[in-house]
Design an enzyme around this catalytic site. Structure first.
Site, mmCIF file in Angstrom:
data_model
loop_
_atom_site.group_PDB
_atom_site.id
_atom_site.type_symbol
_atom_site.label_atom_id
_atom_site.label_comp_id
_atom_site.label_asym_id
_atom_site.label_seq_id
_atom_site.Cartn_x
_atom_site.Cartn_y
_atom_site.Cartn_z
ATOM 1 N N ASN A 181 0.816 -1.232 0.000
ATOM 2 C CA ASN A 181 0.000 0.000 0.000
ATOM 3 C C ASN A 181 0.850 1.283 0.000
ATOM 4 O OD1 ASN A 181 0.709 -0.451 2.661
ATOM 5 N ND2 ASN A 181 -1.257 0.194 3.501
ATOM 6 N N GLU A 281 3.749 -4.141 12.668
ATOM 7 C CA GLU A 281 2.731 -3.100 12.473
ATOM 8 C C GLU A 281 1.615 -3.783 11.699
ATOM 9 O OE1 GLU A 281 0.536 -0.803 10.625
ATOM 10 O OE2 GLU A 281 2.259 0.117 9.608
ATOM 11 N N CYS A 315 -3.523 1.149 6.849
ATOM 12 C CA CYS A 315 -3.847 0.539 8.149
ATOM 13 C C CYS A 315 -4.401 1.567 9.118
ATOM 14 C CB CYS A 315 -2.596 -0.077 8.771
ATOM 15 S SG CYS A 315 -1.861 -1.299 7.737
ATOM 16 N N GLU A 488 7.922 2.683 14.904
ATOM 17 C CA GLU A 488 8.753 3.058 13.756
ATOM 18 C C GLU A 488 8.734 4.572 13.626
ATOM 19 O OE1 GLU A 488 7.067 0.931 10.434
ATOM 20 O OE2 GLU A 488 8.134 -0.882 11.018
HETATM 21 C C1 SIN Z 1 -0.016 1.993 6.869
HETATM 22 O O1 SIN Z 1 -0.999 1.873 6.196
HETATM 23 O O2 SIN Z 1 0.316 1.129 7.659
HETATM 24 C C2 SIN Z 1 0.897 3.185 6.792
HETATM 25 C C3 SIN Z 1 0.221 4.440 6.712
HETATM 26 C C4 SIN Z 1 1.127 5.617 6.964
HETATM 27 O O3 SIN Z 1 2.347 5.496 7.097
HETATM 28 O O4 SIN Z 1 0.577 6.689 7.068
#
Ligand code: SIN
Length: 509
Positions: A181, A281, A315, A488
Protein backbone atom coordinates in the site's frame (compact mmCIF):
# COMPACT_ATOMS: atom_id res chain seq x y z
CA UNK A 1 -23.51 7.36 -8.62
CA UNK A 2 -22.57 10.72 -10.05
CA UNK A 3 -18.81 10.71 -9.91
CA UNK A 4 -17.05 10.46 -13.22
CA UNK A 5 -14.71 7.61 -13.98
CA UNK A 6 -11.98 9.46 -15.83
CA UNK A 7 -10.02 6.37 -16.70
CA UNK A 8 -8.88 6.45 -20.29
CA UNK A 9 -7.58 3.35 -21.97
CA UNK A 10 -4.31 2.98 -23.80
CA UNK A 11 -5.22 0.94 -26.84
CA UNK A 12 -1.78 -0.56 -27.56
CA UNK A 13 -0.44 -3.96 -26.57
CA UNK A 14 0.80 -3.97 -22.97
CA UNK A 15 4.58 -3.79 -22.82
CA UNK A 16 6.24 -6.38 -20.69
CA UNK A 17 9.35 -5.87 -18.61
CA UNK A 18 10.88 -9.19 -19.48
CA UNK A 19 13.74 -7.23 -21.03
CA UNK A 20 15.58 -4.45 -19.23
CA UNK A 21 13.49 -1.80 -21.02
CA UNK A 22 11.34 0.24 -18.65
CA UNK A 23 7.64 0.27 -19.59
CA UNK A 24 7.46 3.80 -18.19
CA UNK A 25 9.13 6.89 -19.57
CA UNK A 26 11.57 7.51 -16.74
CA UNK A 27 14.18 10.27 -16.82
CA UNK A 28 16.50 7.84 -15.07
CA UNK A 29 15.83 4.38 -16.54
CA UNK A 30 18.45 2.85 -14.19
CA UNK A 31 15.73 2.91 -11.53
CA UNK A 32 13.65 0.33 -13.35
CA UNK A 33 15.18 -2.99 -12.31
CA UNK A 34 13.78 -5.97 -14.16
CA UNK A 35 16.54 -8.54 -13.67
CA UNK A 36 15.16 -9.83 -10.38
CA UNK A 37 16.40 -9.47 -6.82
CA UNK A 38 19.52 -7.91 -5.34
CA UNK A 39 22.03 -10.16 -3.58
CA UNK A 40 25.40 -9.01 -2.33
CA UNK A 41 25.39 -5.92 -4.53
CA UNK A 42 24.40 -7.76 -7.72
CA UNK A 43 21.15 -8.00 -9.64
CA UNK A 44 20.13 -11.61 -10.04
CA UNK A 45 17.27 -13.80 -11.21
CA UNK A 46 18.07 -16.23 -8.40
CA UNK A 47 18.06 -20.01 -8.47
CA UNK A 48 14.38 -20.67 -9.13
CA UNK A 49 12.34 -21.22 -12.23
CA UNK A 50 9.37 -19.28 -13.55
CA UNK A 51 8.34 -15.72 -13.07
CA UNK A 52 5.45 -13.68 -11.72
CA UNK A 53 3.57 -10.82 -13.30
CA UNK A 54 3.17 -7.39 -11.83
CA UNK A 55 -0.14 -5.84 -12.87
CA UNK A 56 -1.05 -2.17 -13.07
CA UNK A 57 -4.27 -2.10 -11.01
CA UNK A 58 -5.34 1.06 -12.80
CA UNK A 59 -5.82 -0.71 -16.14
CA UNK A 60 -5.39 -4.43 -15.47
CA UNK A 61 -2.44 -4.63 -17.86
CA UNK A 62 0.79 -6.44 -17.10
CA UNK A 63 3.49 -3.97 -16.18
CA UNK A 64 6.33 -6.46 -16.07
CA UNK A 65 7.41 -9.84 -14.84
CA UNK A 66 10.11 -10.82 -12.38
CA UNK A 67 11.77 -14.15 -11.65
CA UNK A 68 10.48 -16.26 -8.80
CA UNK A 69 13.26 -16.34 -6.21
CA UNK A 70 13.40 -19.14 -3.68
CA UNK A 71 14.14 -20.18 -0.12
CA UNK A 72 17.65 -21.08 -1.32
CA UNK A 73 18.11 -17.49 -2.55
CA UNK A 74 16.81 -16.23 0.78
CA UNK A 75 19.39 -18.31 2.65
CA UNK A 76 22.06 -16.82 0.43
CA UNK A 77 20.72 -13.32 1.06
CA UNK A 78 20.95 -13.95 4.81
CA UNK A 79 24.50 -15.27 4.46
CA UNK A 80 25.54 -12.18 2.51
CA UNK A 81 23.95 -9.92 5.11
CA UNK A 82 25.72 -11.87 7.84
CA UNK A 83 29.11 -11.40 6.13
CA UNK A 84 28.50 -7.72 5.41
CA UNK A 85 27.52 -7.12 9.03
CA UNK A 86 31.10 -7.70 10.15
CA UNK A 87 32.27 -4.47 8.56
CA UNK A 88 29.05 -2.42 8.38
CA UNK A 89 28.49 -2.59 12.13
CA UNK A 90 32.00 -1.15 12.63
CA UNK A 91 31.28 1.97 10.59
CA UNK A 92 30.80 5.09 12.65
CA UNK A 93 27.44 6.75 13.13
CA UNK A 94 28.82 9.71 11.13
CA UNK A 95 29.71 7.48 8.18
CA UNK A 96 26.29 5.90 8.18
CA UNK A 97 24.59 9.29 8.52
CA UNK A 98 26.52 10.52 5.45
CA UNK A 99 25.29 7.55 3.39
CA UNK A 100 21.69 8.01 4.57
CA UNK A 101 21.89 11.68 3.60
CA UNK A 102 23.12 10.67 0.17
CA UNK A 103 20.20 8.25 -0.23
CA UNK A 104 17.83 11.07 0.74
CA UNK A 105 19.42 13.32 -1.89
CA UNK A 106 19.25 10.72 -4.68
CA UNK A 107 15.66 9.83 -3.81
CA UNK A 108 14.70 13.48 -3.85
CA UNK A 109 16.45 14.10 -7.19
CA UNK A 110 14.59 11.13 -8.68
CA UNK A 111 11.28 11.73 -6.97
CA UNK A 112 9.26 12.08 -10.16
CA UNK A 113 10.48 8.74 -11.55
CA UNK A 114 9.92 7.01 -8.22
CA UNK A 115 6.38 8.42 -8.08
CA UNK A 116 5.69 7.16 -11.61
CA UNK A 117 6.78 3.68 -10.56
CA UNK A 118 4.49 3.75 -7.51
CA UNK A 119 1.50 4.89 -9.54
CA UNK A 120 2.10 2.22 -12.18
CA UNK A 121 2.31 -0.69 -9.76
CA UNK A 122 0.10 0.48 -6.90
CA UNK A 123 -2.41 2.65 -8.76
CA UNK A 124 -2.50 5.67 -6.43
CA UNK A 125 -2.84 9.11 -8.08
CA UNK A 126 0.45 10.74 -9.03
CA UNK A 127 -0.01 13.56 -6.52
CA UNK A 128 -0.29 10.96 -3.73
CA UNK A 129 2.68 9.02 -5.09
CA UNK A 130 4.76 12.22 -5.09
CA UNK A 131 3.68 12.80 -1.50
CA UNK A 132 4.72 9.26 -0.64
CA UNK A 133 8.22 9.84 -2.02
CA UNK A 134 8.60 13.01 0.05
CA UNK A 135 7.36 11.08 3.08
CA UNK A 136 9.51 8.01 2.30
CA UNK A 137 12.69 10.01 1.68
CA UNK A 138 12.18 11.93 4.92
CA UNK A 139 12.97 8.77 6.91
CA UNK A 140 16.51 8.85 5.54
CA UNK A 141 17.08 12.47 6.55
CA UNK A 142 15.42 11.83 9.90
CA UNK A 143 17.56 8.77 10.69
CA UNK A 144 20.74 10.46 9.43
CA UNK A 145 20.04 12.89 12.27
CA UNK A 146 19.13 10.19 14.79
CA UNK A 147 22.22 8.09 13.98
CA UNK A 148 24.58 10.74 15.26
CA UNK A 149 22.53 11.19 18.44
CA UNK A 150 22.92 7.55 19.41
CA UNK A 151 23.57 8.37 23.07
CA UNK A 152 24.23 5.85 25.81
CA UNK A 153 23.84 6.41 29.57
CA UNK A 154 26.00 6.69 32.65
CA UNK A 155 23.96 5.15 35.48
CA UNK A 156 24.62 5.81 39.19
CA UNK A 157 25.94 2.65 40.81
CA UNK A 158 24.87 1.09 44.12
CA UNK A 159 28.39 -0.22 44.52
CA UNK A 160 31.35 2.08 45.19
CA UNK A 161 34.10 2.04 42.57
CA UNK A 162 31.76 0.86 39.81
CA UNK A 163 30.53 2.89 36.89
CA UNK A 164 27.53 1.55 34.95
CA UNK A 165 27.28 2.63 31.36
CA UNK A 166 25.16 1.57 28.42
CA UNK A 167 26.02 1.41 24.77
CA UNK A 168 23.56 0.73 21.94
CA UNK A 169 24.56 -1.77 19.30
CA UNK A 170 22.96 -3.12 16.12
CA UNK A 171 20.74 -6.18 16.47
CA UNK A 172 22.44 -7.91 13.52
CA UNK A 173 20.89 -9.27 10.35
CA UNK A 174 17.32 -8.00 10.07
CA UNK A 175 14.49 -9.25 7.88
CA UNK A 176 12.12 -6.60 6.54
CA UNK A 177 8.76 -7.67 5.11
CA UNK A 178 6.63 -4.86 3.69
CA UNK A 179 3.20 -4.41 2.09
CA UNK A 180 2.06 -2.96 -1.24
CA UNK A 181 0.00 0.00 0.00
CA UNK A 182 3.01 2.30 0.47
CA UNK A 183 5.57 0.63 -1.81
CA UNK A 184 8.25 3.16 -0.91
CA UNK A 185 7.52 4.59 2.54
CA UNK A 186 6.85 1.28 4.30
CA UNK A 187 10.33 0.17 3.21
CA UNK A 188 12.15 3.40 4.03
CA UNK A 189 10.59 3.71 7.50
CA UNK A 190 12.23 0.40 8.43
CA UNK A 191 15.32 0.46 6.24
CA UNK A 192 16.56 3.92 7.22
CA UNK A 193 16.38 3.08 10.93
CA UNK A 194 17.92 -0.37 10.42
CA UNK A 195 20.90 1.05 8.53
CA UNK A 196 21.34 3.99 10.90
CA UNK A 197 21.67 1.53 13.77
CA UNK A 198 24.33 -0.48 11.89
CA UNK A 199 22.28 -3.53 10.87
CA UNK A 200 22.31 -5.34 7.56
CA UNK A 201 19.04 -6.40 5.96
CA UNK A 202 17.17 -8.84 3.79
CA UNK A 203 14.09 -7.25 2.27
CA UNK A 204 11.19 -9.38 1.04
CA UNK A 205 9.48 -7.18 -1.54
CA UNK A 206 5.68 -7.38 -1.91
CA UNK A 207 4.84 -9.22 -5.15
CA UNK A 208 2.29 -6.55 -6.12
CA UNK A 209 4.77 -3.65 -5.92
CA UNK A 210 8.33 -4.97 -6.16
CA UNK A 211 9.69 -2.36 -8.57
CA UNK A 212 9.59 0.42 -5.96
CA UNK A 213 11.61 -1.73 -3.55
CA UNK A 214 14.16 -2.59 -6.23
CA UNK A 215 14.49 1.11 -7.09
CA UNK A 216 15.29 1.87 -3.43
CA UNK A 217 18.00 -0.82 -3.48
CA UNK A 218 19.46 0.72 -6.63
CA UNK A 219 19.47 4.18 -5.05
CA UNK A 220 21.16 2.80 -1.93
CA UNK A 221 23.79 1.17 -4.17
CA UNK A 222 24.38 4.48 -5.95
CA UNK A 223 24.67 6.19 -2.56
CA UNK A 224 27.52 3.88 -1.55
CA UNK A 225 25.84 1.27 0.67
CA UNK A 226 28.35 -1.60 0.58
CA UNK A 227 27.58 -4.96 -1.04
CA UNK A 228 25.59 -7.32 1.15
CA UNK A 229 24.26 -4.63 3.49
CA UNK A 230 20.93 -4.56 1.61
CA UNK A 231 19.62 -7.68 -0.12
CA UNK A 232 16.24 -7.99 -1.82
CA UNK A 233 14.30 -11.17 -2.54
CA UNK A 234 11.37 -11.09 -4.98
CA UNK A 235 8.76 -13.80 -5.31
CA UNK A 236 5.03 -14.31 -5.41
CA UNK A 237 4.69 -18.07 -5.27
CA UNK A 238 7.27 -18.68 -2.54
CA UNK A 239 6.20 -15.82 -0.28
CA UNK A 240 5.08 -18.02 2.66
CA UNK A 241 8.25 -20.16 2.48
CA UNK A 242 10.53 -17.14 2.21
CA UNK A 243 8.78 -15.56 5.20
CA UNK A 244 9.22 -18.78 7.17
CA UNK A 245 12.91 -18.96 6.29
CA UNK A 246 13.43 -15.36 7.43
CA UNK A 247 11.64 -16.13 10.70
CA UNK A 248 13.51 -19.37 11.38
CA UNK A 249 17.01 -18.76 10.03
CA UNK A 250 19.28 -18.57 13.10
CA UNK A 251 21.47 -15.89 11.47
CA UNK A 252 18.52 -13.47 11.39
CA UNK A 253 18.10 -11.61 14.68
CA UNK A 254 15.11 -9.42 14.00
CA UNK A 255 11.99 -9.48 11.83
CA UNK A 256 10.12 -6.27 11.09
CA UNK A 257 6.79 -6.83 9.40
CA UNK A 258 3.98 -4.58 8.23
CA UNK A 259 0.86 -6.42 7.13
CA UNK A 260 -2.19 -8.23 8.43
CA UNK A 261 -2.72 -9.44 11.98
CA UNK A 262 -3.41 -12.92 10.58
CA UNK A 263 0.02 -13.16 8.91
CA UNK A 264 1.67 -11.46 11.90
CA UNK A 265 0.48 -14.31 14.12
CA UNK A 266 1.95 -16.91 11.75
CA UNK A 267 5.30 -15.11 11.58
CA UNK A 268 5.41 -14.70 15.36
CA UNK A 269 4.94 -18.43 15.87
CA UNK A 270 7.68 -19.18 13.36
CA UNK A 271 10.06 -16.64 14.88
CA UNK A 272 9.56 -18.12 18.34
CA UNK A 273 11.79 -21.04 17.34
CA UNK A 274 14.81 -18.73 17.59
CA UNK A 275 13.26 -16.03 19.80
CA UNK A 276 13.93 -13.19 17.41
CA UNK A 277 13.36 -9.56 18.20
CA UNK A 278 10.13 -8.54 16.45
CA UNK A 279 8.41 -5.31 15.43
CA UNK A 280 4.99 -5.77 13.93
CA UNK A 281 2.73 -3.10 12.47
CA UNK A 282 -0.49 -5.00 11.85
CA UNK A 283 -4.15 -4.41 11.12
CA UNK A 284 -6.24 -1.51 12.32
CA UNK A 285 -9.93 -0.76 12.71
CA UNK A 286 -9.73 2.94 13.42
CA UNK A 287 -12.66 4.75 14.98
CA UNK A 288 -13.25 8.32 13.76
CA UNK A 289 -15.51 10.24 16.16
CA UNK A 290 -17.23 13.51 15.35
CA UNK A 291 -18.68 15.19 18.45
CA UNK A 292 -21.51 17.70 18.10
CA UNK A 293 -19.14 20.44 19.32
CA UNK A 294 -16.76 19.81 16.37
CA UNK A 295 -16.12 22.16 13.49
CA UNK A 296 -18.10 20.16 10.92
CA UNK A 297 -16.25 21.42 7.84
CA UNK A 298 -12.88 20.54 9.38
CA UNK A 299 -14.20 17.14 10.45
CA UNK A 300 -15.37 16.40 6.90
CA UNK A 301 -11.96 17.39 5.50
CA UNK A 302 -10.40 15.18 8.20
CA UNK A 303 -12.52 12.14 7.42
CA UNK A 304 -11.84 12.50 3.69
CA UNK A 305 -8.09 12.73 4.28
CA UNK A 306 -8.17 9.81 6.67
CA UNK A 307 -10.76 7.46 5.21
CA UNK A 308 -10.20 7.94 1.48
CA UNK A 309 -6.39 8.33 1.40
CA UNK A 310 -5.01 5.68 -0.95
CA UNK A 311 -8.68 4.74 -1.66
CA UNK A 312 -9.05 3.48 1.89
CA UNK A 313 -6.11 1.11 1.72
CA UNK A 314 -4.08 2.18 4.74
CA UNK A 315 -3.85 0.54 8.15
CA UNK A 316 -4.55 3.89 9.79
CA UNK A 317 -7.68 4.65 7.72
CA UNK A 318 -10.87 5.40 9.59
CA UNK A 319 -12.95 2.22 9.46
CA UNK A 320 -15.90 3.25 11.65
CA UNK A 321 -17.13 6.84 11.59
CA UNK A 322 -19.18 7.71 14.70
CA UNK A 323 -21.18 10.93 14.45
CA UNK A 324 -23.11 12.45 17.37
CA UNK A 325 -26.88 12.48 17.00
CA UNK A 326 -27.38 16.29 16.90
CA UNK A 327 -25.17 16.76 13.81
CA UNK A 328 -25.58 13.34 12.19
CA UNK A 329 -27.87 14.36 9.30
CA UNK A 330 -25.97 17.52 8.43
CA UNK A 331 -22.62 15.71 8.60
CA UNK A 332 -23.71 12.75 6.47
CA UNK A 333 -25.26 14.91 3.75
CA UNK A 334 -22.19 17.13 3.54
CA UNK A 335 -19.80 14.18 3.51
CA UNK A 336 -21.77 12.45 0.74
CA UNK A 337 -21.76 15.69 -1.30
CA UNK A 338 -17.97 15.97 -0.93
CA UNK A 339 -17.41 12.32 -1.92
CA UNK A 340 -19.58 12.75 -5.04
CA UNK A 341 -16.94 15.19 -6.32
CA UNK A 342 -14.13 12.60 -6.31
CA UNK A 343 -12.65 11.76 -9.70
CA UNK A 344 -11.88 8.07 -9.87
CA UNK A 345 -9.52 6.66 -12.44
CA UNK A 346 -6.01 5.61 -13.40
CA UNK A 347 -3.56 7.39 -11.15
CA UNK A 348 -1.51 8.87 -13.99
CA UNK A 349 -4.47 10.70 -15.54
CA UNK A 350 -4.92 14.42 -15.01
CA UNK A 351 -7.58 15.33 -12.45
CA UNK A 352 -7.88 11.89 -10.88
CA UNK A 353 -8.23 12.16 -7.12
CA UNK A 354 -8.78 8.50 -6.23
CA UNK A 355 -7.24 5.44 -7.81
CA UNK A 356 -8.05 1.74 -7.98
CA UNK A 357 -7.81 -0.97 -5.35
CA UNK A 358 -4.87 -3.33 -5.54
CA UNK A 359 -6.66 -6.38 -6.95
CA UNK A 360 -10.01 -7.99 -7.68
CA UNK A 361 -10.22 -9.66 -4.24
CA UNK A 362 -9.96 -6.22 -2.60
CA UNK A 363 -12.91 -5.00 -4.69
CA UNK A 364 -14.93 -8.09 -3.74
CA UNK A 365 -14.25 -7.50 -0.05
CA UNK A 366 -15.59 -3.94 -0.19
CA UNK A 367 -18.66 -5.16 -2.07
CA UNK A 368 -19.31 -7.84 0.54
CA UNK A 369 -19.02 -5.27 3.36
CA UNK A 370 -21.47 -2.95 1.59
CA UNK A 371 -23.94 -5.73 0.77
CA UNK A 372 -23.97 -7.10 4.29
CA UNK A 373 -24.37 -3.64 5.86
CA UNK A 374 -27.25 -2.83 3.49
CA UNK A 375 -28.93 -6.17 4.25
CA UNK A 376 -28.87 -5.09 7.90
CA UNK A 377 -30.48 -1.72 7.29
CA UNK A 378 -27.67 0.65 6.18
CA UNK A 379 -28.50 3.26 3.52
CA UNK A 380 -26.23 3.99 0.56
CA UNK A 381 -25.74 7.78 0.37
CA UNK A 382 -23.22 7.58 -2.47
CA UNK A 383 -21.45 4.75 -4.32
CA UNK A 384 -21.97 1.16 -3.28
CA UNK A 385 -20.83 -0.77 -6.36
CA UNK A 386 -17.74 -1.88 -8.19
CA UNK A 387 -16.95 0.14 -11.31
CA UNK A 388 -17.04 -2.04 -14.36
CA UNK A 389 -13.99 -0.89 -16.28
CA UNK A 390 -10.57 -2.51 -16.70
CA UNK A 391 -8.55 -2.38 -13.49
CA UNK A 392 -9.90 -2.78 -9.96
CA UNK A 393 -12.21 0.06 -9.07
CA UNK A 394 -14.89 0.55 -6.46
CA UNK A 395 -17.11 3.60 -6.17
CA UNK A 396 -16.16 5.82 -3.21
CA UNK A 397 -19.01 5.00 -0.87
CA UNK A 398 -20.77 6.50 2.13
CA UNK A 399 -23.20 4.35 4.12
CA UNK A 400 -25.40 5.81 6.84
CA UNK A 401 -27.25 4.13 9.72
CA UNK A 402 -24.81 1.23 9.81
CA UNK A 403 -25.70 -1.42 12.37
CA UNK A 404 -23.80 -4.39 13.75
CA UNK A 405 -22.00 -5.95 10.76
CA UNK A 406 -18.58 -7.09 9.51
CA UNK A 407 -17.31 -3.50 9.21
CA UNK A 408 -17.45 -3.22 13.02
CA UNK A 409 -14.92 -5.99 13.37
CA UNK A 410 -12.81 -6.04 10.18
CA UNK A 411 -10.85 -3.47 8.20
CA UNK A 412 -12.63 -2.86 4.89
CA UNK A 413 -9.38 -1.65 3.29
CA UNK A 414 -11.35 0.17 0.63
CA UNK A 415 -13.17 3.45 -0.10
CA UNK A 416 -16.13 2.90 2.21
CA UNK A 417 -17.09 5.35 4.96
CA UNK A 418 -19.50 3.63 7.35
CA UNK A 419 -21.42 6.14 9.50
CA UNK A 420 -22.76 5.19 12.93
CA UNK A 421 -24.91 7.36 15.20
CA UNK A 422 -24.11 7.85 18.88
CA UNK A 423 -25.54 9.86 21.77
CA UNK A 424 -22.97 10.22 24.57
CA UNK A 425 -19.22 10.42 25.00
CA UNK A 426 -19.24 7.42 27.30
CA UNK A 427 -21.14 5.33 24.74
CA UNK A 428 -18.84 6.23 21.85
CA UNK A 429 -15.66 5.50 23.80
CA UNK A 430 -17.03 2.06 24.59
CA UNK A 431 -17.91 1.47 20.90
CA UNK A 432 -14.58 2.84 19.66
CA UNK A 433 -12.59 0.57 21.97
CA UNK A 434 -14.64 -2.51 21.14
CA UNK A 435 -11.97 -4.06 18.91
CA UNK A 436 -8.82 -6.15 19.40
CA UNK A 437 -6.78 -3.99 17.04
CA UNK A 438 -5.74 -0.59 18.36
CA UNK A 439 -3.62 1.15 15.77
CA UNK A 440 -5.03 4.65 15.22
CA UNK A 441 -8.10 6.58 16.42
CA UNK A 442 -9.38 10.03 15.51
CA UNK A 443 -11.86 12.51 16.88
CA UNK A 444 -13.02 16.05 16.33
CA UNK A 445 -14.13 18.38 19.11
CA UNK A 446 -13.68 22.04 19.98
CA UNK A 447 -13.92 21.28 23.70
CA UNK A 448 -10.43 21.27 25.21
CA UNK A 449 -11.29 19.19 28.28
CA UNK A 450 -12.98 16.58 26.10
CA UNK A 451 -9.95 16.62 23.78
CA UNK A 452 -7.62 15.51 26.57
CA UNK A 453 -10.15 13.08 28.05
CA UNK A 454 -10.90 11.26 24.79
CA UNK A 455 -7.25 11.18 23.67
CA UNK A 456 -6.42 9.38 26.91
CA UNK A 457 -9.41 7.03 26.71
CA UNK A 458 -8.91 5.66 23.18
CA UNK A 459 -7.09 2.32 23.31
CA UNK A 460 -4.80 2.86 20.33
CA UNK A 461 -1.15 3.57 19.60
CA UNK A 462 -1.84 6.84 17.75
CA UNK A 463 -4.51 9.49 18.17
CA UNK A 464 -5.41 12.22 15.72
CA UNK A 465 -7.35 14.95 17.56
CA UNK A 466 -8.86 17.46 15.12
CA UNK A 467 -6.75 15.99 12.34
CA UNK A 468 -7.17 13.02 10.03
CA UNK A 469 -3.51 12.94 8.94
CA UNK A 470 -0.96 11.89 11.52
CA UNK A 471 1.90 10.30 9.59
CA UNK A 472 5.37 11.85 9.44
CA UNK A 473 8.92 10.66 10.15
CA UNK A 474 9.10 12.35 13.54
CA UNK A 475 6.16 10.48 15.15
CA UNK A 476 6.23 7.06 16.84
CA UNK A 477 4.15 4.91 14.48
CA UNK A 478 2.67 1.71 15.88
CA UNK A 479 -0.23 0.09 17.65
CA UNK A 480 -1.36 -1.75 20.73
CA UNK A 481 -3.03 -5.14 21.30
CA UNK A 482 -3.40 -7.13 18.07
CA UNK A 483 -2.19 -4.17 15.99
CA UNK A 484 1.32 -5.20 16.94
CA UNK A 485 4.23 -3.79 18.90
CA UNK A 486 7.32 -1.72 18.39
CA UNK A 487 7.49 1.83 17.11
CA UNK A 488 8.75 3.06 13.76
CA UNK A 489 9.92 6.59 13.02
CA UNK A 490 10.63 9.20 15.71
CA UNK A 491 13.39 9.19 18.31
CA UNK A 492 11.97 5.90 19.63
CA UNK A 493 12.21 4.08 16.31
CA UNK A 494 15.98 3.65 16.39
CA UNK A 495 15.85 1.64 19.62
CA UNK A 496 13.77 -1.07 17.95
CA UNK A 497 16.82 -1.82 15.79
CA UNK A 498 19.31 -1.85 18.65
CA UNK A 499 20.37 -3.92 21.61
CA UNK A 500 21.18 -2.01 24.78
CA UNK A 501 24.32 -3.35 26.38
CA UNK A 502 25.42 -2.69 29.94
CA UNK A 503 29.11 -2.08 30.48
CA UNK A 504 29.78 -2.13 34.24
CA UNK A 505 33.29 -0.83 34.93
CA UNK A 506 34.66 -1.91 38.28
CA UNK A 507 37.84 -1.18 40.25
CA UNK A 508 37.50 2.57 39.99
CA UNK A 509 38.18 3.29 43.71
C1 SIN B 1 -0.02 1.99 6.87
O1 SIN B 1 -1.00 1.87 6.20
O2 SIN B 1 0.32 1.13 7.66
C2 SIN B 1 0.90 3.19 6.79
C3 SIN B 1 0.22 4.44 6.71
C4 SIN B 1 1.13 5.62 6.96
O3 SIN B 1 2.35 5.50 7.10
O4 SIN B 1 0.58 6.69 7.07
Amino acid sequence: MTQTATLTRSMGTPRMASSSAAPLKLSNPSLWKSEGGFLNGKWTSGSGSGSFKVVNPGNGQTLGSLPEMTVEDTKQAVNHAHEALKTWRQTSEYERAAILTKIFQIMTENSEDLAQIITAENGKPLADARGEITYGASYFSWYAGEAIRNYGDVIPSAVKGVQNTTIKQPVGVCAIITPWNFPNAMVTRKLAAALAAGNTVVLKAPSETPYSVLAIAEIARQAGVPDGVINVVVTEKHTPDVGKELCENPLVHKVSFTGSTRVGKILMKQASSTLKKLSFELGGNAPFIVFSDADIEKAIAGVIACKFRQSGQTCVCANRVYVQDEIYDEFSEKLAAAVRKFQVGEGNKEGVTHGPLIHAAAVDKVQSHVDEAVSKGAKVLVGGKKIDIPGYFFEPTVLSDVNDCAINREETFGPLAALYRFKTEEEVIRLANDTEVGLAGYFFTENIARLHRVAAALEVGMVGANTGAISQASIPFGGVQESGFGREGSKYGLQDWQNIKLVAIGGLN
